[in-house]
Write an enzyme that holds these catalytic residues in place. Structure first.
Site, mmCIF file in Angstrom:
data_model
loop_
_atom_site.group_PDB
_atom_site.id
_atom_site.type_symbol
_atom_site.label_atom_id
_atom_site.label_comp_id
_atom_site.label_asym_id
_atom_site.label_seq_id
_atom_site.Cartn_x
_atom_site.Cartn_y
_atom_site.Cartn_z
ATOM 1 N N HIS A 187 0.214 -2.601 -0.855
ATOM 2 C CA HIS A 187 0.710 -1.210 -0.841
ATOM 3 C C HIS A 187 1.672 -0.869 -0.085
ATOM 4 O O HIS A 187 1.756 0.146 0.136
ATOM 5 C CB HIS A 187 -0.449 -0.415 -0.916
ATOM 6 C CG HIS A 187 -1.713 -0.361 -1.821
ATOM 7 N ND1 HIS A 187 -1.183 0.059 -3.030
ATOM 8 C CD2 HIS A 187 -2.718 -1.072 -1.931
ATOM 9 C CE1 HIS A 187 -2.574 -0.067 -3.805
ATOM 10 N NE2 HIS A 187 -3.324 -1.014 -3.278
ATOM 11 N N ASP A 201 -6.668 -3.054 1.360
ATOM 12 C CA ASP A 201 -7.278 -3.079 -0.170
ATOM 13 C C ASP A 201 -6.318 -3.862 -1.123
ATOM 14 O O ASP A 201 -5.106 -3.732 -0.894
ATOM 15 C CB ASP A 201 -7.529 -1.731 -0.570
ATOM 16 C CG ASP A 201 -6.683 -0.963 -0.851
ATOM 17 O OD1 ASP A 201 -5.652 -0.630 -0.016
ATOM 18 O OD2 ASP A 201 -6.414 -0.191 -2.028
ATOM 19 N N GLU A 202 -6.938 -4.209 -2.191
ATOM 20 C CA GLU A 202 -6.006 -4.740 -3.120
ATOM 21 C C GLU A 202 -4.598 -5.887 -2.869
ATOM 22 O O GLU A 202 -3.680 -5.334 -3.226
ATOM 23 C CB GLU A 202 -5.380 -3.464 -3.967
ATOM 24 C CG GLU A 202 -6.580 -2.825 -4.794
ATOM 25 C CD GLU A 202 -6.007 -1.631 -5.547
ATOM 26 O OE1 GLU A 202 -6.895 -1.390 -6.617
ATOM 27 O OE2 GLU A 202 -5.136 -0.842 -5.414
ATOM 28 N N VAL A 203 -4.793 -6.590 -1.951
ATOM 29 C CA VAL A 203 -3.776 -7.430 -1.376
ATOM 30 C C VAL A 203 -3.787 -8.859 -2.460
ATOM 31 O O VAL A 203 -4.707 -9.478 -2.396
ATOM 32 C CB VAL A 203 -4.201 -7.794 -0.073
ATOM 33 C CG1 VAL A 203 -3.128 -8.803 0.524
ATOM 34 C CG2 VAL A 203 -4.352 -6.459 0.693
#
Length: 546
Positions: A283, A336-338
């Protein structure tokens, strides 16, 4: 800290008055109290811990005076809060319309604060007690109303509750407190009662953020989780690396250091902490607009380049600059969401991985732990999204606060391993999920699945999340409210009290009332019962039933 003699007298009167009120309405003074003596719901939100009420109607002087007592009663924060709430309670013409010689039951509000310490931190004492009675009775010496609190922030919570007791009578044009005498003792169930605000997906002007902060204080939320930066934009000024905000959408959609300090100070005056977030290593594509070296390559723009010392120099610089702005003890580092696939396809990163004998999963762990250490060196407690716990719980720093979002059942696993937890289960507490009805929001419970008392203490609380993909200035407030209020009561009120109510009658009528209160205070809260959140009313009707 001891009070002066007059304050001791006020405290004694509070206890005597409370005992008298409790004797007059004993069957209403329980932790699950949810009705007045007239069998109406208690139109207070969130529901206080203990409430007793009577059957009298008292008038409140439009020239209501503040009588500050105790070491903290004379603090500027209390005086400012009193003036704010006077503005919420009384119309601008109230003083001019006051008949000459008119007499009122409540002429002054005595606010006793036992400490002048204005430090705002997680776990600060927000408890308070209120007594509102008739002049001429046991309470005549204090003119009708007392708030007593240990801290400035407890007094601010008490002022909110007192303001909700005050109702305008359109026939007499008086402010009234109905169902008096009132005796309320209150404190929050959880220390962390948060709202995430995303200003990366859409820029929100400072005045809009302040409106959100105001509205949070009305519902007794106390942490603004400011998700300032994400892959789409980097709107914050960072003096150490001034090109970072080249990642903003435009030069007119930015926050200066002064803006950020202003927001923090504004929030503090309302008893609200600001927890900032930089989400790493994923992100973060917007960072590279100012410093392209942060990208592994032009074709791999996130996650940030794990192989480069410059990446961690920039993170350290951002954190150092932000530490001068954000005094709250918790800092959110995302995690998160890596999606690490392009690390493997970028030659110099792949070479670095080979030299360090790391898989991309191990490099993700390395990145998160290194960012944690940078934050801890600045005396911050790191907060990370739950993927970090799910991937390498055994390696996280013991100070880590794990932030749940993917679904239920996470906090029980987190606290079982000794970590602290914040609940934001997306199934019930993601406000951008417009088809989640208020009843489901109200049902969210941070302690679900945790029976051990010591483990329950590791649950700091919870947070509703206003992700900004489809929310900007035009609709953010009506997307947040009134559903956020359902979570706010869950986080503040005693579990026995809120579970004892009938959701479709007692709770719904009070939520309608609170939504109308928000509207009266200029907050664009949407109708309560629309199937999709934030939609306008489907036809004519009263605010109290839509």
């Amino acid at each position: 800290m001891p009070l002066n003699l007059h304050a001791y007298l006020l405290s004694a009167l509070l206890l005597l008055a409370g005992a008298a009120a409790a004797a007059a309405a004993r069957h209403h003074a329980s932790p699950a109290a949810n009705a007045t003596s007239s069998s109406e719901p208690v139109y207070l939100w969130p529901l206080p811990k203990s409430v007793s009420s009577g059957s009298r109607t008292l008038t409140v002087d439009p020239d209501l005076a503040l009588d500050p007592q105790g070491p903290g009663g004379r603090s500027p924060a209390v005086a400012e809060a009193f003036q704010r709430y006077r503005g919420h309670v009384f119309t601008p013409w109230a003083h001019a319309a006051r008949p000459r010689g008119a007499r009122y039951d409540v002429t002054r509000l005595t606010v006793v604060v036992n400490s002048a310490n204005d430090t705002l931190a997680l776990g600060v004492d927000e408890s308070y007690a209120i007594y509102v009675g008739a002049a001429g009775g046991v309470n005549s010496i204090v003119g009708g109303a007392i708030i007593e609190a240990n801290t400035i922030y407890g007094a601010i919570r008490g002022l909110e509750t007192f303001s909700q007791l005050c109702v305008f009578n359109y026939d007499t044009k008086n402010i009234e407190v109905r169902n008096a005498p009132w005796h309320i003792q209150d404190e929050p169930r959880f220390a962390f009662r948060g709202l995430l605000l995303d200003t990366s997906r859409h820029y929100l002007p400072v005045d809009v953020i302040k409106q959100v902060i105001d509205s949070m204080s009305f519902a007794k939320l106390n942490v603004l989780h400011w998700h300032i930066i994400d892959e789409e934009s980097f709107p914050l000024e960072v003096p150490t690396y001034p090109n970072l905000w080249k990642g903003s959408y435009s030069k007119w959609e930015r926050y200066t250091v002064e803006d950020a300090r202003d927001i923090v100070n504004y929030a503090k005056k309302r008893g609200i902490n600001v927890m900032a977030e930089i989400d790493v290593p994923g992100h973060a594509e917007s960072w590279g607009n100012g410093y392209p070296k942060l990208w592994p390559s032009p074709n791999c723009t996130e996650p940030l380049d794990v192989s480069s010392n410059f990446t961690f120099e920039v993170i350290s610089g951002i954190l150092s600059d932000m530490r001068k702005i954000f005094p709250f003890g918790l800092f959110h580092l995302g995690g998160d969401e890596v999606y690490t696939g392009c690390w493997n396809t970028t030659p110099h990163v792949r070479q670095w991985l080979n030299e360090h004998n790391m898989t991309t999963k191990e490099a993700y762990k390395y990145f998160v732990l290194k960012a944690q250490q940078l934050a801890i060196k600045l005396n911050w407690i790191p907060v990370n999204w739950e993927e970090t716990f799910n991937s390498f719980a055994e390696n996280l720093n013991p100070l880590t606060v794990v932030h749940n979002w993917l679904g239920p059942g996470v906090c029980p696993k987190v606290v079982a391993k000794g970590f602290k937890c914040i609940m934001s289960n997306q199934g019930v507490w993601y406000l951008d999920h417009l088809d989640v009805p208020w009843e489901d929001v109200y049902s969210g419970e941070p302690l679900d699945g945790i029976s051990d008392k010591d483990q329950q203490k590791l649950v700091l609380g919870g947070e509703v999340c206003m992700w900004g993909e489809t929310a900007d200035t035009s609709d953010v407030l009506q997307t947040i409210w009134p559903r956020a209020a359902a979570a706010a009561e869950r986080l503040w009120s005693q579990l026995e009290a809120i579970t004892a109510q009938d959701v479709e009658t007692t709770v719904l009528s009070r939520l309608h009332y609170f939504r109308c209160l928000l509207n009266h205070r200029g907050i664009a809260a949407a109708p309560v019962t629309n199937y999709y959140a934030r939609r306008p009313p489907i036809g004519p009707g009263s605010c109290f039933v839509q």
